[in-house]
Write a protein that holds these residues in place. Structure first.
Motif, short mmCIF file in Angstrom:
data_model
loop_
_atom_site.label_atom_id
_atom_site.label_comp_id
_atom_site.label_asym_id
_atom_site.label_seq_id
_atom_site.Cartn_x
_atom_site.Cartn_y
_atom_site.Cartn_z
N GLU A 275 37.27 48.41 24.49
CA GLU A 275 38.63 48.94 24.32
C GLU A 275 39.16 48.67 22.91
O GLU A 275 40.33 48.90 22.65
CB GLU A 275 39.57 48.39 25.39
N ILE B 16 50.95 52.74 35.31
CA ILE B 16 49.75 52.25 36.01
C ILE B 16 50.13 51.67 37.38
O ILE B 16 49.50 51.95 38.39
CB ILE B 16 49.03 51.20 35.14
N LYS C 47 52.70 42.40 28.44
CA LYS C 47 52.64 41.64 29.69
C LYS C 47 52.92 40.17 29.41
O LYS C 47 52.11 39.49 28.79
CB LYS C 47 51.26 41.81 30.35
N ARG D 120 50.53 52.78 22.56
CA ARG D 120 50.42 53.51 23.83
C ARG D 120 51.73 53.65 24.59
O ARG D 120 51.86 54.48 25.49
CB ARG D 120 49.35 52.86 24.73
N ARG E 180 42.78 44.04 37.80
CA ARG E 180 43.60 43.44 36.74
C ARG E 180 44.18 42.14 37.27
O ARG E 180 45.13 42.18 38.06
CB ARG E 180 44.74 44.39 36.35
N GLY F 3 37.80 50.98 28.23
CA GLY F 3 39.24 50.95 28.49
C GLY F 3 39.91 51.92 27.53
O GLY F 3 40.31 51.54 26.42
N THR F 4 40.03 53.16 27.95
CA THR F 4 40.54 54.17 27.02
C THR F 4 42.02 54.01 26.70
O THR F 4 42.49 54.55 25.70
CB THR F 4 40.32 55.58 27.60
N ASN F 5 42.75 53.30 27.55
CA ASN F 5 44.18 53.14 27.26
C ASN F 5 44.36 52.42 25.93
O ASN F 5 45.13 52.84 25.06
CB ASN F 5 44.87 52.33 28.36
N ASP F 6 43.64 51.31 25.81
CA ASP F 6 43.72 50.56 24.56
C ASP F 6 42.83 51.18 23.49
O ASP F 6 43.21 51.24 22.32
CB ASP F 6 43.35 49.09 24.78
N CYS G 37 37.40 52.46 32.88
CA CYS G 37 38.50 52.09 33.76
C CYS G 37 39.85 52.43 33.15
O CYS G 37 40.89 52.12 33.72
CB CYS G 37 38.41 50.62 34.14
N GLY G 38 39.84 53.09 31.99
CA GLY G 38 41.10 53.57 31.42
C GLY G 38 41.54 54.81 32.16
O GLY G 38 40.77 55.41 32.92
N ARG H 165 38.45 41.51 36.05
CA ARG H 165 38.69 41.27 34.63
C ARG H 165 39.41 39.95 34.44
O ARG H 165 40.40 39.67 35.14
CB ARG H 165 39.54 42.42 34.05
C1 PEP Z 1 42.55 49.98 29.10
O1 PEP Z 1 42.98 49.48 28.07
O2 PEP Z 1 42.10 51.14 29.16
C2 PEP Z 1 42.56 49.22 30.34
C3 PEP Z 1 41.97 49.66 31.43
O3 PEP Z 1 43.24 48.04 30.35
P1 PEP Z 1 44.84 47.92 30.45
O4 PEP Z 1 45.39 49.28 30.74
O5 PEP Z 1 45.10 46.94 31.53
O6 PEP Z 1 45.18 47.43 29.10
#
Ligand code: PEP
Ligand code: MG
Length: 561
Positions: A426, A187, A335, A460, A291, A447-450, A497-498, A327
């Motif tokens: 998310e 990221i 983190k 992930r 972020r 938040g597709t990442n989580d 926002c993922g 956020r």
């Molecule tokens: C997510 O989880 O998609 C996200 C945007 O937040 P982060 O990547 O900061 O966990």
């Protein structure tokens, strides 16, 4: 000898050539053997020399980063120095062992104190101890801060805090042995618009500092020690890449709409004011995710209300009335903060993190909310809560926000009374309860990442199972669709926002599902816009309807190919 490595996972596109800088993290444990009386003077002298060497480094570093000013004071603190020397003399322990034990003792004392400021000094003490240990053992660590020529950084992994000590002006790109596409190193690379390849198995055994590397982060190729022909090929590739970047710069000026006139918002994800400044030339329509954790990670203390206010205010002003979705602190998981002890957790991603910490540490949370509210007087700031799993959590967040508003009113401090508050979708729980949440917030951002990791129960960042981490999985897509449908039923905007928001293959499906706002690293915006402008909404809808019916991943993949 030239060698080509193919990489499946590209983290951030770009073509680059340069020297490798291999980050080595040495073993800093102390040798536990004892010394004789006759060796005492030499050990003391060794320790004193280590202090002098560390002082010299820190004095230089302190000029560019405030964290190191505090370390400079600590390294020469008589309590620490005397503690180590007394141990060498009194207990006949070698300098390394004396240092280790003294630092551990002081760090433990600091960390057990009630006062938060003093507790934070425990982490500083450990950092200083590490630096002194490197000097004693004659090894390098924290090598990232030593970069002062243009290099491609090669590391086992890079934490977000590592970028805080790097001089990014000199970083041409990243290659890491670990990490996935949505890990934070990826990221960061995308936000910085730097080419990066992650999860490159065995890379540390292949490359040494100073070796030449040519890399194409879009295709996923690394060439070690390129021969003349490869250098020529990559020089051409770099030119082609630059030409495409120029074309995209033209597309950036055009509206984000489909052939049949459906418009969406293309927003940028950022982690700092610097990122915003880099994003603005990409003609983004807003910030879909700021972020804020980087603000906390780059500091040696929880940033004060005033420190945060300045940043958020600048963000609002830079966007000149366009939306800035900020956020609230999303820390924990991978983190960490040097000045806050999260404790040891078996499953940090399922543990004490994000909104859970904020609701536990209301002082920390309210400081941020007050700063955000105050900054809202200067532009179009929206507040977004991360990782919410229950309506109770949301209510509690909003109750604290109301308290902050009341305080500010009483203090006569300006803020936007109409500030819009939203939440990230998310967690699977937030999808299941999306209809309830939608009635209670001003917007959703998926938040597709989580969401992918939690829906599929696939870490992930875990390379071993990264082939299972798939946002095209029907469960993930159905969760996304449900969030959008529930959001729209309640009349609120739904964004994403993922990283999935910038996946060119996902665009049609997300468009067809009705996603209103796509937020991504600024460098990806034009590419997505180009794709969008060559698509019709009608076709996207038809495709999305079919995809929503699929039970198998393979069916979805076939439809999208
Ligand atoms: C997510 O989880 O998609 C996200 C945007 O937040 P982060 O990547 O900061 O966990
Ligand atoms: Mg997240």
């Amino acid at each position: 000898m030239m060698k080509t490595i193919s990489v499946k996972r590209t983290a951030s596109k770009g073509v680059v050539m340069g020297k490798a800088y291999v980050v080595k993290r040495p073993d800093l444990s102390a040798d536990r053997s004892m010394i004789n009386d006759s060796a005492v003077a030499a050990e003391v002298a060794r320790y004193e020399a280590a202090v002098e060497a560390a002082k010299a480094d820190l004095a230089e570093l302190a000029e560019t980063n405030a964290i190191f000013g505090a370390h400079l004071e600590l390294v020469q603190d008589p309590t620490l120095c005397d503690g180590v020397i007394d141990k060498i003399k009194g207990e006949l322990k070698n300098a390394e062992l004396s240092l280790e034990e003294t630092v551990d003792m002081f760090a433990a004392i600091f960390e057990s104190m009630d006062d938060e400021y003093m507790r934070e000094r425990g982490a500083d003490m450990k950092d200083v101890g590490k630096r002194l240990m490197c000097k004693l053992k004659g090894v390098e660590d924290n090598a990232l801060s030593a970069i002062h020529e243009k290099v491609i950084v090669v590391a086992k992994d890079l934490a977000p805090s590592d970028t805080a000590v790097m001089n990014l002006e000199y970083v041409l790109g990243f290659i890491t042995q670990e990490g996935g596409v949505t890990s934070h190193v990826s990221i960061m690379a995308r936000n910085l618009n730097l080419p990066a390849l992650v999860g490159v198995e065995g890379i540390l055994d292949e490359v040494n500092t100073g070796d030449m590397i040519a890399m194409d982060a879009k295709v996923g190729t690394i060439i070690l020690n390129p021969d003349e022909a490869a250098v020529a090929e990559y020089t051409e590739k770099m030119e082609i890449f630059a030409k495409r970047e120029r074309e995209l710069a033209e597309i950036a000026l055009l509206p984000a709409e489909t052939i049949d006139g459906k418009t969406v918002e293309l927003f940028a994800n950022v982690g700092s004011i610097e990122d915003i400044k880099n994003a603005l030339p990409h003609h983004i329509e807003g910030i879909g995710l700021f972020r804020t954790e980087f603000l906390y990670m780059e500091n040696d203390h929880f940033p004060t209300e005033e420190e945060q206010f300045e940043v958020y205010k600048e963000a609002a002003e830079l966007l000149e009335g366009k939306e800035v979705i900020i956020r609230t602190l999303d820390i924990g998981g991978d983190k960490s903060l040097t000045y806050f002890d999260f404790g040891v957790e078996e499953n940090p991603f399922l543990g004490y993190r994000a909104i859970r910490i904020c609701l536990d540490r209301e002082d920390v949370f309210k400081t941020q909310l007050r700063a955000l509210l105050r900054a809202s007087a200067y532009g179009n700031i929206r507040i977004m809560y991360p990782m919410v799993i229950s309506v109770e959590e949301l209510d509690r967040c909003n109750a604290l926000l109301t308290e902050c508003k009341e305080e500010l009113r009483a203090e006569g401090k300006a803020f936007n009374e109409e500030i819009v508050v939203g939440m990230m979708i998310e967690t699977p729980s937030s999808c299941v309860l999306a209809d309830e949440f939608a009635k209670r917030v001003g917007f959703f951002s998926i938040g597709t990442n989580d969401l992918t990791q939690y829906t599929l129960v696939v870490d992930r960042g875990n390379k071993k199972i990264s082939n299972m981490y798939n946002s095209f999985h029907p469960s993930v897509l159905r969760n996304i669709k449900r969030a959008i449908d529930c959001g729209h039923a309640a009349g609120i905007k739904v964004g994403m926002c993922g990283e999935f928001a910038s996946d060119p293959k996902a665009l049609k499906v997300l468009l067809g599902f009705g996603l209103d706002e796509f937020s991504m690293s600024a460098g990806a915006v034009s590419e997505v816009k180009a794709e969008l402008r060559s698509t019709t909404y009608a076709a996207a809808k038809e495709l999305a309807d079919k995809v929503a019916q699929c039970a198998y991943v393979k069916e979805i993949e076939d439809l999208l190919n």
